[in-house]
Motif scaffolding. Structure first.
Motif, mmCIF file in Angstrom:
data_model
loop_
_atom_site.group_PDB
_atom_site.id
_atom_site.type_symbol
_atom_site.label_atom_id
_atom_site.label_comp_id
_atom_site.label_asym_id
_atom_site.label_seq_id
_atom_site.Cartn_x
_atom_site.Cartn_y
_atom_site.Cartn_z
ATOM 1 N N ALA A 74 -37.856 -2.505 -10.175
ATOM 2 C CA ALA A 74 -38.815 -3.611 -10.259
ATOM 3 C C ALA A 74 -38.165 -4.752 -11.028
ATOM 4 C CB ALA A 74 -40.095 -3.146 -10.947
ATOM 5 N N GLY A 75 -37.511 -5.638 -10.307
ATOM 6 C CA GLY A 75 -36.745 -6.732 -10.889
ATOM 7 C C GLY A 75 -35.487 -6.931 -10.061
ATOM 8 N N ILE A 76 -34.672 -7.902 -10.461
ATOM 9 C CA ILE A 76 -33.471 -8.205 -9.673
ATOM 10 C C ILE A 76 -32.247 -7.452 -10.154
ATOM 11 C CG2 ILE A 76 -32.982 -10.276 -11.061
ATOM 12 C CD1 ILE A 76 -31.808 -11.514 -8.492
ATOM 13 N N MET A 94 -33.175 -0.164 -3.894
ATOM 14 C CA MET A 94 -33.928 -1.381 -3.604
ATOM 15 C C MET A 94 -34.172 -2.165 -4.882
ATOM 16 S SD MET A 94 -36.971 0.127 -1.199
ATOM 17 C CE MET A 94 -36.684 0.695 0.490
ATOM 18 N N ASN A 95 -34.308 -3.478 -4.747
ATOM 19 C CA ASN A 95 -34.748 -4.290 -5.881
ATOM 20 C C ASN A 95 -35.755 -5.325 -5.385
ATOM 21 O OD1 ASN A 95 -33.104 -6.133 -4.552
ATOM 22 N ND2 ASN A 95 -32.016 -6.797 -6.383
ATOM 23 N N THR A 96 -36.207 -6.175 -6.281
ATOM 24 C CA THR A 96 -37.140 -7.259 -5.923
ATOM 25 C C THR A 96 -36.482 -8.569 -6.345
ATOM 26 O OG1 THR A 96 -38.289 -6.953 -8.045
ATOM 27 C CG2 THR A 96 -39.186 -5.815 -6.149
ATOM 28 N N PRO A 97 -35.683 -9.169 -5.460
ATOM 29 C CA PRO A 97 -34.771 -10.236 -5.876
ATOM 30 C C PRO A 97 -35.406 -11.549 -6.273
ATOM 31 C CG PRO A 97 -34.643 -9.868 -3.506
ATOM 32 C CD PRO A 97 -35.499 -8.776 -4.055
ATOM 33 N N PHE A 98 -36.668 -11.804 -5.916
ATOM 34 C CA PHE A 98 -37.202 -13.141 -6.166
ATOM 35 C C PHE A 98 -38.458 -13.163 -7.034
ATOM 36 C CE2 PHE A 98 -35.247 -13.130 -1.866
ATOM 37 C CZ PHE A 98 -34.094 -13.827 -2.216
ATOM 38 N N GLY A 99 -38.922 -12.016 -7.504
ATOM 39 C CA GLY A 99 -40.203 -11.968 -8.212
ATOM 40 C C GLY A 99 -40.205 -12.563 -9.606
ATOM 41 N N ASN A 100 -39.017 -12.673 -10.239
ATOM 42 C CA ASN A 100 -38.953 -13.115 -11.638
ATOM 43 C C ASN A 100 -38.462 -14.549 -11.806
ATOM 44 O OD1 ASN A 100 -39.651 -10.499 -12.383
ATOM 45 N ND2 ASN A 100 -37.533 -9.858 -12.651
ATOM 46 N N ALA A 101 -38.234 -15.262 -10.726
ATOM 47 C CA ALA A 101 -37.510 -16.531 -10.815
ATOM 48 C C ALA A 101 -38.213 -17.557 -11.698
ATOM 49 C CB ALA A 101 -37.292 -17.103 -9.412
ATOM 50 N N ASN A 153 -31.510 -19.736 -7.152
ATOM 51 C CA ASN A 153 -32.966 -19.832 -7.195
ATOM 52 C C ASN A 153 -33.466 -20.201 -8.593
ATOM 53 O OD1 ASN A 153 -35.533 -19.657 -6.059
ATOM 54 N ND2 ASN A 153 -35.744 -17.499 -6.558
ATOM 55 N N ILE A 154 -33.057 -19.425 -9.606
ATOM 56 C CA ILE A 154 -33.523 -19.671 -10.977
ATOM 57 C C ILE A 154 -32.933 -20.970 -11.519
ATOM 58 C CG2 ILE A 154 -33.508 -18.809 -13.350
ATOM 59 C CD1 ILE A 154 -33.532 -15.968 -12.150
ATOM 60 N N GLN A 290 -44.417 -9.357 -14.128
ATOM 61 C CA GLN A 290 -44.425 -7.898 -14.178
ATOM 62 C C GLN A 290 -45.300 -7.305 -13.085
ATOM 63 O OE1 GLN A 290 -42.367 -6.075 -16.478
ATOM 64 N NE2 GLN A 290 -41.634 -8.167 -16.381
ATOM 65 N N GLU A 291 -46.446 -7.920 -12.866
ATOM 66 C CA GLU A 291 -47.351 -7.448 -11.822
ATOM 67 C C GLU A 291 -46.722 -7.648 -10.441
ATOM 68 O OE1 GLU A 291 -51.407 -6.010 -10.872
ATOM 69 O OE2 GLU A 291 -49.992 -5.890 -12.510
ATOM 70 N N ASN A 292 -46.132 -8.814 -10.212
ATOM 71 C CA ASN A 292 -45.550 -9.113 -8.902
ATOM 72 C C ASN A 292 -44.447 -8.132 -8.523
ATOM 73 O OD1 ASN A 292 -47.233 -11.315 -8.620
ATOM 74 N ND2 ASN A 292 -45.703 -12.810 -9.270
ATOM 75 N N VAL A 293 -43.486 -7.925 -9.425
ATOM 76 C CA VAL A 293 -42.345 -7.066 -9.071
ATOM 77 C C VAL A 293 -42.755 -5.607 -8.997
ATOM 78 C CG1 VAL A 293 -40.632 -8.671 -9.964
ATOM 79 C CG2 VAL A 293 -41.532 -6.902 -11.482
#
Length: 528
Positions: A74-76, A94-101, A153-154, A290-293
């Protein structure tokens, strides 16, 4: 039997409920990731492992995970996962590449403001009952120059917020095109310019072999006296000893760090300095992020365990179960061709053309193009996968074209990838033989047949007598063992290419000696 998932770090209740709603047996033990022995003893029971940054997925843990099929971060950042070991066991990562930007970008801006106005020290002083108004003389952000190192992105979000504060923003990123720079309102410059011109420098680049220690003593010496540095990206980008020296000497007026080379950083030489603002890796720490990822990784893992669908995987293409057996070998050759070209390219890429000839042109070329782009971008950007690569390429203004055509030449089907920069164009072609292994068949229009070895030496030279002997002798005297040796040339006496597979990486001193050979124009190490 229901798939079983272990959640060994803290995730939101909503994400845990997603697993349950999808018919997955989920075991939520948010503190287990901190106990290596207990995690090692338990991991063999699970099909999936959902983590954040606290759980360290080592080769030893992977070896014990006899049922594990998928690891979801959960995160990049996947610094805490040994991806080669997972890949070797057939475990998808797997990761979540864009949830924390947005959250990470906002934290960088917050740290910059805190640094400019000495807010942490002023806050502590005031709480202590002091009123030291004259002690805390800050600086304005207005009209100051912010140097952004890494404008993906960031970095682009940080630049946008800084422009809103009426700062001048300059950016260094080898993959940032001039058109994209204009679009986001920054001035594209070289790293030397960022170091020389910036009042504030903020880092937003992955930690790779090329970026490790990018802010070292030599870099700091080139900066303006009184520069301020912000790092919300990765520990290891800044050489911490060099930063400490510069903070004490006044070359660097202050630094704000959210990440450290060794974490958790409970003791550190930088702690206690008045001109340091430090936070405990909070870049992604907002309720929204935190919720998104957490929700995203739960959905991705559930999709894979229930239906076999793959998304945001770092070591597995996003393809359907039906087309996988036929497509997988060509995904491998596309990724390796991209990596080959990417490792040889040091200038900003403006365009990529991928040509599919023969039967490969009738396949899922979207997956093949994504694999090729991931190969091109990974040597510089690190955390890039097949899903994120097209987005990353678009963010950097890289124009990507696909060309399909009928069979040409001796090979029934092949892929050719051409990279364009402002100064040059380089192409490499490959195919899959009957044994299922990817092969290089052409480089820069020169016919040459070779497998992709783990360690390779690429040399361009003039076709003159004595070159092969000189190169072989040099490598032999240095103790470098040659596994395979492949040659090709444009024509007699003209430019030639030598591709050598070796057992270990070529040492830097040996590479420098190869470059000095009279016939050699270029020599580079490659790794696959």
């Amino acid at each position: 039997m229901k798939p079983r998932v272990l959640v060994s770090d803290k995730l939101s209740e909503a994400s845990i409920q997603i697993f349950r709603d999808r018919g997955i047996d989920v075991d939520y033990q948010p503190d287990l990731g901190k106990d290596k022995d207990a995690l090692l003893a338990a991991i063999s029971q699970y099909d999936g492992l959902a983590i954040r940054s606290a759980t360290k997925v080592s080769p030893k843990l992977i070896a014990a995970a006899t049922k594990l099929k998928v690891i979801g971060r959960a995160g990049i950042g996947v610094d805490n996962v040994d991806i080669p070991a997972a890949t070797g066991r057939g475990i998808i990562v797997m990761n979540t590449p864009f949830g924390n930007a947005i959250t990470t970008a906002e934290h960088a801006i917050s740290l910059m403001m805190a640094l400019a106005r000495q807010i942490p020290e002023a806050n502590a002083s005031t709480h202590a009952g002091k009123w030291e108004k004259n002690r805390f003389m800050g600086v304005e952000l207005f009209n100051k120059t912010l140097g952004v190192i890494g404008c993906g992105n960031i970095g682009a979000i940080v630049a946008d917020r800084a422009l809103g504060l009426k700062m001048k923003v300059i950016a260094f990123d080898p993959f940032l095109s001039p058109e994209r720079a204009i679009e986001i309102g920054v001035e594209k410059v070289e790293l030397e310019d960022v170091l020389r011109r910036s009042d504030f420098i903020t880092l937003h680049t992955p930690l790779t072999d090329k970026t490790r220690g990018i802010i070292d003593r030599a870099a700091i010496a080139k900066m303006k006296k009184g520069v301020r540095i912000i790092n919300c990206a990765r520990g290891g980008l800044v050489v911490e000893e060099a930063l400490q020296e510069a903070l004490k000497s006044g070359q660097v007026a202050g630094a704000a760090l959210d990440v450290f080379e060794t974490e958790p950083a409970t003791q550190h030489p930088l702690f206690g300095l008045e001109n340091i603002v430090a936070t405990p890796h909070l870049g992604a720490s907002t309720a929204e992020a935190q919720e998104n990822v957490a929700i995203q990784i739960a959905e991705q893992m559930a999709d894979y365990l229930i239906t076999g669908a793959v998304s945001n995987a770092l070591n597995m293409p996003s393809i359907s179960a039906d087309e996988a057996p036929r497509l997988r070998p060509f995904i491998a050759v596309a990724e390796k061709l991209g990596s080959f070209a990417g490792q040889l390219t040091d200038e900003p890429i403006t365009g990529i053309v991928i040509e599919y000839a023969g039967e490969v042109g009738d396949m899922n070329t979207r997956a093949l193009t994504s694999a090729a782009l991931a190969g091109v971008l990974k040597p510089m950007l690190g955390d890039v996968n097949m899903v994120s690569a097209p987005v990353v390429a678009k963010e950097r203004g890289i124009k990507v074209d696909e060309v399909r055509q009928t069979q040409r030449g001796a090979y029934e089907t092949y892929i050719r990838l051409a990279i364009k920069t402002e100064k040059m164009e380089r192409s490499v072609a490959g195919t899959v033989f009957s044994d299922g292994k990817p092969r290089i068949i052409q480089i820069k229009g020169i016919e040459l047949e070779s497998e992709f070895g783990p360690h390779m030496l690429y040399v361009t030279n003039m076709d003159k007598p004595g070159f092969i002997g000189a190169l072989g002798m040099l490598l032999g005297n240095a103790g470098v063992n040659i596994a395979t040796f492949h040659l090709g040339r444009q024509a007699q006496g003209q430019e030639a290419i030598c591709l050598v597979q070796i057992d270990e990486p070529v040492p830097e001193a040996v590479l420098a000696a190869v470059v000095k050979l009279p016939q050699v124009k270029q020599a580079k190490r490659l790794a696959f």
